[in-house]
Each structure stands twice: as structure tokens, then as C-alpha cells.
Design a protein around this motif. Structure first.
Motif, PDB file in Angstrom:
ATOM      1  N   MET A   1       0.821  -1.188   0.000  1.00  0.00           N
ATOM      2  CA  MET A   1       0.000   0.000   0.000  1.00  0.00           C
ATOM      3  C   MET A   1       0.873   1.263   0.000  1.00  0.00           C
ATOM      4  O   MET A   1       0.594   2.202  -0.735  1.00  0.00           O
ATOM      5  CB  MET A   1      -0.936   0.004   1.202  1.00  0.00           C
ATOM      6  CG  MET A   1      -1.837   1.220   1.230  1.00  0.00           C
ATOM      7  SD  MET A   1      -2.829   1.354   2.721  1.00  0.00           S
ATOM      8  CE  MET A   1      -4.278   0.473   2.199  1.00  0.00           C
ATOM      9  N   ALA A   2       1.925   1.248   0.814  1.00  0.00           N
ATOM     10  CA  ALA A   2       2.808   2.417   0.886  1.00  0.00           C
ATOM     11  C   ALA A   2       3.490   2.671  -0.451  1.00  0.00           C
ATOM     12  O   ALA A   2       3.603   3.823  -0.889  1.00  0.00           O
ATOM     13  CB  ALA A   2       3.850   2.234   1.995  1.00  0.00           C
ATOM     14  N   ILE A   3       3.919   1.611  -1.105  1.00  0.00           N
ATOM     15  CA  ILE A   3       4.563   1.760  -2.411  1.00  0.00           C
ATOM     16  C   ILE A   3       3.568   2.327  -3.418  1.00  0.00           C
ATOM     17  O   ILE A   3       3.913   3.217  -4.206  1.00  0.00           O
ATOM     18  CB  ILE A   3       5.137   0.408  -2.893  1.00  0.00           C
ATOM     19  CG1 ILE A   3       6.321   0.005  -2.022  1.00  0.00           C
ATOM     20  CG2 ILE A   3       5.553   0.480  -4.366  1.00  0.00           C
ATOM     21  CD1 ILE A   3       6.814  -1.406  -2.250  1.00  0.00           C
ATOM     22  N   GLY A   4       2.334   1.841  -3.397  1.00  0.00           N
ATOM     23  CA  GLY A   4       1.303   2.353  -4.309  1.00  0.00           C
ATOM     24  C   GLY A   4       1.027   3.828  -4.084  1.00  0.00           C
ATOM     25  O   GLY A   4       0.907   4.596  -5.051  1.00  0.00           O
ATOM     26  N   ILE A   5       0.938   4.239  -2.844  1.00  0.00           N
ATOM     27  CA  ILE A   5       0.730   5.658  -2.535  1.00  0.00           C
ATOM     28  C   ILE A   5       1.930   6.471  -3.016  1.00  0.00           C
ATOM     29  O   ILE A   5       1.775   7.546  -3.597  1.00  0.00           O
ATOM     30  CB  ILE A   5       0.486   5.870  -1.023  1.00  0.00           C
ATOM     31  CG1 ILE A   5      -0.853   5.232  -0.614  1.00  0.00           C
ATOM     32  CG2 ILE A   5       0.513   7.351  -0.660  1.00  0.00           C
ATOM     33  CD1 ILE A   5      -1.067   5.151   0.883  1.00  0.00           C
ATOM     34  N   LEU A  83       4.793   5.474   7.378  1.00  0.00           N
ATOM     35  CA  LEU A  83       5.519   4.456   8.132  1.00  0.00           C
ATOM     36  C   LEU A  83       4.805   3.124   7.965  1.00  0.00           C
ATOM     37  O   LEU A  83       3.581   3.062   8.071  1.00  0.00           O
ATOM     38  CB  LEU A  83       5.550   4.793   9.625  1.00  0.00           C
ATOM     39  CG  LEU A  83       6.212   6.092  10.032  1.00  0.00           C
ATOM     40  CD1 LEU A  83       6.013   6.330  11.521  1.00  0.00           C
ATOM     41  CD2 LEU A  83       7.686   6.060   9.703  1.00  0.00           C
ATOM     42  N   THR A  84       5.572   2.079   7.696  1.00  0.00           N
ATOM     43  CA  THR A  84       5.001   0.738   7.734  1.00  0.00           C
ATOM     44  C   THR A  84       5.661   0.010   8.887  1.00  0.00           C
ATOM     45  O   THR A  84       6.856   0.150   9.145  1.00  0.00           O
ATOM     46  CB  THR A  84       5.224  -0.042   6.423  1.00  0.00           C
ATOM     47  OG1 THR A  84       6.599  -0.358   6.280  1.00  0.00           O
ATOM     48  CG2 THR A  84       4.729   0.753   5.218  1.00  0.00           C
ATOM     49  N   THR A  85       4.856  -0.724   9.619  1.00  0.00           N
ATOM     50  CA  THR A  85       5.337  -1.483  10.763  1.00  0.00           C
ATOM     51  C   THR A  85       4.355  -2.604  11.039  1.00  0.00           C
ATOM     52  O   THR A  85       3.178  -2.505  10.692  1.00  0.00           O
ATOM     53  CB  THR A  85       5.502  -0.588  12.006  1.00  0.00           C
ATOM     54  OG1 THR A  85       6.034  -1.381  13.075  1.00  0.00           O
ATOM     55  CG2 THR A  85       4.198   0.051  12.437  1.00  0.00           C
ATOM     56  N   ASN A  86       4.821  -3.641  11.655  1.00  0.00           N
ATOM     57  CA  ASN A  86       3.920  -4.691  12.090  1.00  0.00           C
ATOM     58  C   ASN A  86       3.667  -4.587  13.595  1.00  0.00           C
ATOM     59  O   ASN A  86       3.158  -5.506  14.198  1.00  0.00           O
ATOM     60  CB  ASN A  86       4.469  -6.072  11.714  1.00  0.00           C
ATOM     61  CG  ASN A  86       5.793  -6.382  12.379  1.00  0.00           C
ATOM     62  OD1 ASN A  86       6.397  -5.517  13.015  1.00  0.00           O
ATOM     63  ND2 ASN A  86       6.265  -7.600  12.230  1.00  0.00           N
TER      64      ASN A  86
END
Length: 132
Positions: A1-5, A83-86
């Protein structure tokens, strides 16, 4: 999703930088050791969107956490950060080692944010099992 944005932002004419959290923190630490942290933060501030992937996946040094705070603080109110995080926000103190930097970073990150909580099976695992 972050890459797409990020790709959509680039198509719209914005300058975007995608970095893993580990690479970004190491970059900031190296700049700090050279006495060039402010200069590096200014360079990173020229991007309209900074995408930081896998925050909290690997531990950071105390200096790394402090440098990350300085970057987030410099971008706050002026640039966009993805930010991406799990990790849940409640667990951020764990990978920031419960020091005083976790709360100010969370505060700045969530102030003007849209939070997307995604769950489910790993897409990598799903892809792997579909191929077998």
C-alpha cells in the motif's frame, strides 16, 4: 500500500523517497558521526513524501532513535511521512526501548495522520503457497 501511494505521489509530481527504517537510521547515524546530521536532515526534508518501511523490525541504538526523532520533528507539519510497521502503537515503547523518544515520535506521527490497520495472512506466504 505504501509503495502504491508513493507511486501515485510521484505521478502527481511529488518527490518521494522510500527507505527501510534500518537503512534510514544507519544513514542518519553515519551523518551524525561525520557532524553532518543537520545537513542530512535538510536533504531529506527536500522530499515531499518519506516512506519508512519496517519500523520496529530491528532494534535501534539510542543515538539512532534520537536521530530518527530529529528527522520526524523536522518533517512534522511540513512533509508527509508514511511508516510501515507490524507493531501496534502500544508496542512502540518496546522497540524504542521505553526511552523518552517514543511518545514524541508517536505524537508527531499521529497528529495529522490517516492510520490504516491491516491484518491477515502475509501476502508473501500466500504467494508462496499458491505456487505449490
Amino acid at each position: 500500500m505504501a509503495i502504491g501511494i508513493g507511486q501515485k505521489a510521484i505521478q502527481a509530481g511529488y518527490k518521494v523517497l522510500f527507505r527501510s527504517a534500518l537503512d534510514l537510521v544507519e544513514d542518519l547515524e553515519l551523518a551524525e558521526m561525520k557532524g553532518e546530521l543537520k545537513k542530512r536532515i535538510n536533504q531529506l526534508s527536500k522530499f515531499d513524501v518519506l516512506i519508512v518501511d519496517e519500523l520496529g523490525y530491528l532494534p535501534m541504538t539510542s543515538q539512532g532513535r534520537f536521530n530518527l526523532f530529529q528527522l520526524v520533528n523536522a518533517l512534522y507539519e511540513y512533509r508527509s511521512i508514511i511508516l510501515t510497521t507490524n507493531k501496534d502503537f502500544t508496542d512502540w515503547g518496546e522497540f524504542f526501548h521505553h526511552d523518552n523518544v517514543a511518545i514524541p515520535i508517536i505524537d508527531r506521527v499521529i497528529h495529522h495522520s490517516n492510520i490504516f490497520m491491516l491484518g491477515g495472512e502475509s501476502y508473501r506466504l500466500r504467494q508462496k503457497t499458491a505456487c505449490q
